[in-house]
Motif scaffolding. Structure first.
Motif, mmCIF file in Angstrom:
data_model
loop_
_atom_site.group_PDB
_atom_site.id
_atom_site.type_symbol
_atom_site.label_atom_id
_atom_site.label_comp_id
_atom_site.label_asym_id
_atom_site.label_seq_id
_atom_site.Cartn_x
_atom_site.Cartn_y
_atom_site.Cartn_z
ATOM 1 N N GLN A 140 -61.426 6.861 -2.826
ATOM 2 C CA GLN A 140 -62.519 7.584 -3.523
ATOM 3 C C GLN A 140 -63.783 6.873 -3.511
ATOM 4 O O GLN A 140 -63.661 5.466 -4.175
ATOM 5 C CB GLN A 140 -62.019 8.042 -4.765
ATOM 6 C CG GLN A 140 -61.038 9.245 -4.716
ATOM 7 C CD GLN A 140 -60.713 9.797 -5.957
ATOM 8 O OE1 GLN A 140 -61.471 9.626 -6.951
ATOM 9 N NE2 GLN A 140 -59.430 10.080 -6.131
ATOM 10 N N ALA A 141 -64.931 7.178 -3.214
ATOM 11 C CA ALA A 141 -66.177 6.263 -3.453
ATOM 12 C C ALA A 141 -66.515 6.035 -4.951
ATOM 13 O O ALA A 141 -66.399 7.006 -5.728
ATOM 14 C CB ALA A 141 -67.300 6.986 -2.650
ATOM 15 N N ASN A 142 -67.276 5.125 -5.194
ATOM 16 C CA ASN A 142 -67.515 4.512 -6.339
ATOM 17 C C ASN A 142 -66.034 4.401 -7.435
ATOM 18 O O ASN A 142 -66.494 4.597 -8.836
ATOM 19 C CB ASN A 142 -68.478 5.409 -7.164
ATOM 20 C CG ASN A 142 -69.903 5.341 -6.297
ATOM 21 O OD1 ASN A 142 -70.233 4.511 -5.839
ATOM 22 N ND2 ASN A 142 -70.187 6.594 -5.795
ATOM 23 N N GLN A 143 -65.133 4.341 -7.187
ATOM 24 C CA GLN A 143 -64.014 4.414 -8.267
ATOM 25 C C GLN A 143 -63.450 2.904 -7.935
ATOM 26 O O GLN A 143 -63.230 2.607 -6.824
ATOM 27 C CB GLN A 143 -62.867 5.342 -7.768
ATOM 28 C CG GLN A 143 -63.184 6.834 -8.161
ATOM 29 C CD GLN A 143 -63.440 6.976 -9.437
ATOM 30 O OE1 GLN A 143 -62.732 6.258 -10.479
ATOM 31 N NE2 GLN A 143 -64.174 7.806 -9.925
ATOM 32 N N PRO A 144 -63.022 2.174 -9.047
ATOM 33 C CA PRO A 144 -62.498 0.912 -8.836
ATOM 34 C C PRO A 144 -61.039 0.993 -8.400
ATOM 35 O O PRO A 144 -60.242 1.800 -8.849
ATOM 36 C CB PRO A 144 -62.595 0.301 -10.142
ATOM 37 C CG PRO A 144 -62.529 1.363 -11.111
ATOM 38 C CD PRO A 144 -63.367 2.555 -10.455
ATOM 39 N N TYR A 145 -60.534 -0.106 -7.586
ATOM 40 C CA TYR A 145 -59.305 -0.289 -7.070
ATOM 41 C C TYR A 145 -59.022 -1.701 -7.189
ATOM 42 O O TYR A 145 -59.872 -2.902 -7.084
ATOM 43 C CB TYR A 145 -59.240 0.066 -5.635
ATOM 44 C CG TYR A 145 -59.213 1.405 -5.364
ATOM 45 C CD1 TYR A 145 -58.199 2.474 -5.232
ATOM 46 C CD2 TYR A 145 -60.443 2.070 -4.987
ATOM 47 C CE1 TYR A 145 -58.215 3.681 -5.111
ATOM 48 C CE2 TYR A 145 -60.624 3.631 -4.863
ATOM 49 C CZ TYR A 145 -59.495 4.452 -4.968
ATOM 50 O OH TYR A 145 -59.534 5.781 -4.699
ATOM 51 N N SER A 146 -57.715 -2.070 -7.652
ATOM 52 C CA SER A 146 -57.214 -3.379 -7.577
ATOM 53 C C SER A 146 -56.261 -3.972 -6.627
ATOM 54 O O SER A 146 -55.540 -2.861 -6.142
ATOM 55 C CB SER A 146 -56.621 -3.730 -9.240
ATOM 56 O OG SER A 146 -57.407 -3.426 -9.980
ATOM 57 N N PHE A 147 -56.293 -5.045 -6.052
ATOM 58 C CA PHE A 147 -55.508 -5.410 -5.067
ATOM 59 C C PHE A 147 -55.112 -6.769 -5.092
ATOM 60 O O PHE A 147 -55.679 -7.544 -6.105
ATOM 61 C CB PHE A 147 -56.434 -5.529 -3.794
ATOM 62 C CG PHE A 147 -57.097 -4.335 -3.212
ATOM 63 C CD1 PHE A 147 -56.300 -3.457 -2.413
ATOM 64 C CD2 PHE A 147 -58.478 -3.949 -3.646
ATOM 65 C CE1 PHE A 147 -56.776 -2.200 -2.030
ATOM 66 C CE2 PHE A 147 -58.854 -2.811 -2.941
ATOM 67 C CZ PHE A 147 -58.111 -1.725 -2.392
ATOM 68 N N ARG A 148 -53.759 -7.047 -4.817
ATOM 69 C CA ARG A 148 -53.095 -8.431 -4.995
ATOM 70 C C ARG A 148 -52.300 -8.713 -3.633
ATOM 71 O O ARG A 148 -51.957 -7.620 -2.806
ATOM 72 C CB ARG A 148 -52.311 -8.194 -6.129
ATOM 73 C CG ARG A 148 -51.017 -7.338 -6.301
ATOM 74 C CD ARG A 148 -50.263 -7.325 -7.703
ATOM 75 N NE ARG A 148 -49.138 -6.729 -7.576
ATOM 76 C CZ ARG A 148 -48.288 -6.454 -8.667
ATOM 77 N NH1 ARG A 148 -48.681 -7.014 -9.745
ATOM 78 N NH2 ARG A 148 -47.390 -5.834 -8.529
ATOM 79 N N VAL A 149 -52.003 -9.731 -3.529
ATOM 80 C CA VAL A 149 -51.165 -10.043 -2.289
ATOM 81 C C VAL A 149 -50.133 -11.389 -2.530
ATOM 82 O O VAL A 149 -50.498 -12.157 -3.383
ATOM 83 C CB VAL A 149 -52.246 -10.431 -1.022
ATOM 84 C CG1 VAL A 149 -52.694 -11.798 -1.309
ATOM 85 C CG2 VAL A 149 -51.568 -10.620 0.336
ATOM 86 N N CYS A 150 -49.054 -11.346 -1.927
ATOM 87 C CA CYS A 150 -48.284 -12.248 -1.714
ATOM 88 C C CYS A 150 -47.540 -12.570 -0.403
ATOM 89 O O CYS A 150 -47.988 -11.943 0.663
ATOM 90 C CB CYS A 150 -47.004 -11.892 -3.068
ATOM 91 S SG CYS A 150 -45.775 -10.709 -2.288
ATOM 92 N N CYS A 151 -46.595 -13.541 -0.398
ATOM 93 C CA CYS A 151 -46.034 -13.694 0.742
ATOM 94 C C CYS A 151 -44.582 -14.086 0.768
ATOM 95 O O CYS A 151 -44.075 -14.237 -0.282
ATOM 96 C CB CYS A 151 -46.881 -14.711 1.591
ATOM 97 S SG CYS A 151 -46.500 -16.450 0.740
ATOM 98 N N LYS A 152 -43.898 -14.042 2.031
ATOM 99 C CA LYS A 152 -42.628 -14.549 1.935
ATOM 100 C C LYS A 152 -42.447 -15.656 3.182
ATOM 101 O O LYS A 152 -42.858 -15.581 4.274
ATOM 102 C CB LYS A 152 -41.532 -13.577 2.552
ATOM 103 C CG LYS A 152 -40.056 -13.421 2.501
ATOM 104 C CD LYS A 152 -39.448 -12.375 2.827
ATOM 105 C CE LYS A 152 -39.445 -11.267 2.021
ATOM 106 N NZ LYS A 152 -38.666 -9.982 2.399
#
Length: 425
Positions: free
Chosen positions: A235-247
């Motif tokens: 959705q436009a103008n809505q905050p989203y949080s992202f995170r990443v990890c690995c194996k």
């Protein structure tokens, strides 16, 4: 007058310098807060994890101990029972034999004269019950594998790890129409990063840094070897949080998560402009012709731009020749076709033929069919030329397009009948 101006300029510079110092101080405070908050949270996690492990190990070891003792008792009871029965028989024989001896002594003294009865009782002498040798009866003992104990203790001594920083961090997020391109990189000082097996990207709705309870909403949106991913349907103008990890190679466990990155896209999702010849659905992303005539469908404004990608999907296909593509024009109000001399265009017919500004290219892609997806990607080469890639069915073609990065770009589709349906993303 000049002195006052000099003083005013100095004050202005000092105020600017002060503001920058305050900004630096805020960054330092944020960094300190991050260290303090994450260290307290990690201490709590260590306490909880080791408390749970200690409880579980204690329960397992006590249960194992009780089970072994129970086996010892069962073995002892089962082994003693036949010996106790044999012992009872021996006691009985001893008692009878002692009684016989007493009667024999009375016979010798002349006190008793019933010799026949004595002879009959003495006939059982010499018969002994079978008693097992010591080597034939259980010799109960307890043993364990010393190496297994050492391995167990070694595992416990290495349980858990404290990471100073996660080995993978999000490096950049870029706004796209109804989407965000998330890119990440490995931490340079982590030698293990050369052995990364795959990455894992998650997203959560909202700002998890400001509202910690939203951490529970993280869900997977990509697992693979690429170091970037376009997260769609936002959705436009809505905050989203992202995170990443690995194996890492040879491990089944995921590493700690990166620092969450919060971002928004201010660009609305791709959609078709209202058109009386089409039935639109799903926020104008899906279009179906309502006439058995060729009809041109155009994006809701110049939504496309250099650096973007757009994906067309034939949800239904009528086996008639249709066209999809990009148009560079200032005014598309009266257009009736994509392939027109009045503007620049980059088009793909459903036959697989490619046209760029009136020129038919030699390369041909697979013909259109129901369910087919075609992706147009546009990247800048220099000021007056861009490069367009078309991907479909694991095939890709690339051509240069003589337009400027500032040109207004539309995406479009020419469909022929209600038996066709197309979606744009």
């Amino acid at each position: 007058m000049s002195d006052k101006m000099e003083i005013a300029d100095t004050l202005k510079a000092a105020q600017s310098y002060l503001n920058r110092l305050k900004n630096l101080n805020n960054k330092i405070q944020n960094a300190q807060k991050q260290i303090s908050d994450t260290s307290r949270e990690t201490e709590k996690n260590v306490e909880v994890s080791f408390g749970s492990l200690l409880t579980n190990l204690t329960q397992i070891l006590l249960s194992r101990k009780d089970d072994l003792i129970k086996r010892v008792q069962e073995t002892r009871n089962q082994s003693l029972k036949p010996l106790e029965e044999c012992q009872a028989d021996v006691y009985n024989r001893i008692e009878k034999t002692q009684k016989l001896i007493s009667e024999g002594e009375l016979l010798l003294n002349g006190t008793v004269r019933n010799l026949n009865e004595f002879s009959e009782k003495s006939s059982s002498l010499g018969s002994l019950p079978e008693i097992p040798e010591l080597k034939e009866v259980p010799y109960i003992s307890f043993q364990y594998e010393p190496n297994l104990k050492a391995e167990l203790l070694d595992l416990c001594s290495q349980f858990g790890e404290v990471s100073r920083i996660a080995p993978v961090q999000i490096s950049q997020t870029s706004e796209k129409p109804g989407a965000i391109l998330v890119e990440w990189h490995s931490v340079e000082n982590d030698e293990r990063c050369v052995d990364i097996q795959e990455f894992r990207l998650q997203r959560a709705f909202g700002d998890v840094n400001a509202e910690k309870h939203l951490m529970a909403n993280f869900s997977d949106c990509y697992i693979g070897l690429e170091s970037q991913f376009l997260v769609k349907d936002l959705q436009a103008n809505q905050p989203y949080s992202f995170r990443v990890c690995c194996k890492f190679e040879g491990s089944n466990e995921w590493t700690p998560w990166s620092l969450p990155q919060v971002t928004v896209t201010t660009i609305k999702s791709f959609s078709w402009a209202d058109n009386k010849d089409f039935l639109l659905a799903n926020e104008n992303k899906i279009a179906t012709p309502i006439k058995n005539l060729p009809s041109l469908l155009i994006s809701d404004g110049p939504q496309f731009a250099v650096g973007y990608s757009v994906e067309f999907t034939y949800l239904e296909f009528d086996n008639k020749c249709s066209t999809i593509g990009l148009i560079a024009a200032d005014d598309v109000t009266h257009l009736e076709n994509i392939k027109c001399k009045s503007h620049n265009y980059f088009a793909l017919d459903s036959t697989g033929e490619i046209y760029v500004d009136g020129v038919k290219k030699s390369t041909k892609l697979p013909e259109a069919a129901k369910g087919l997806k075609i992706c147009f990607m546009c990247e800048l080469i220099h000021g007056d030329k861009v490069r367009v890639n078309i991907d479909t069915c694991d095939k890709q073609v690339t051509y240069d397009w003589q337009i400027s990065k500032t040109d207004k770009l539309y995406f479009a589709a020419l469909l022929n009948s209600p038996a066709s349906k197309i979606m744009v993303e």
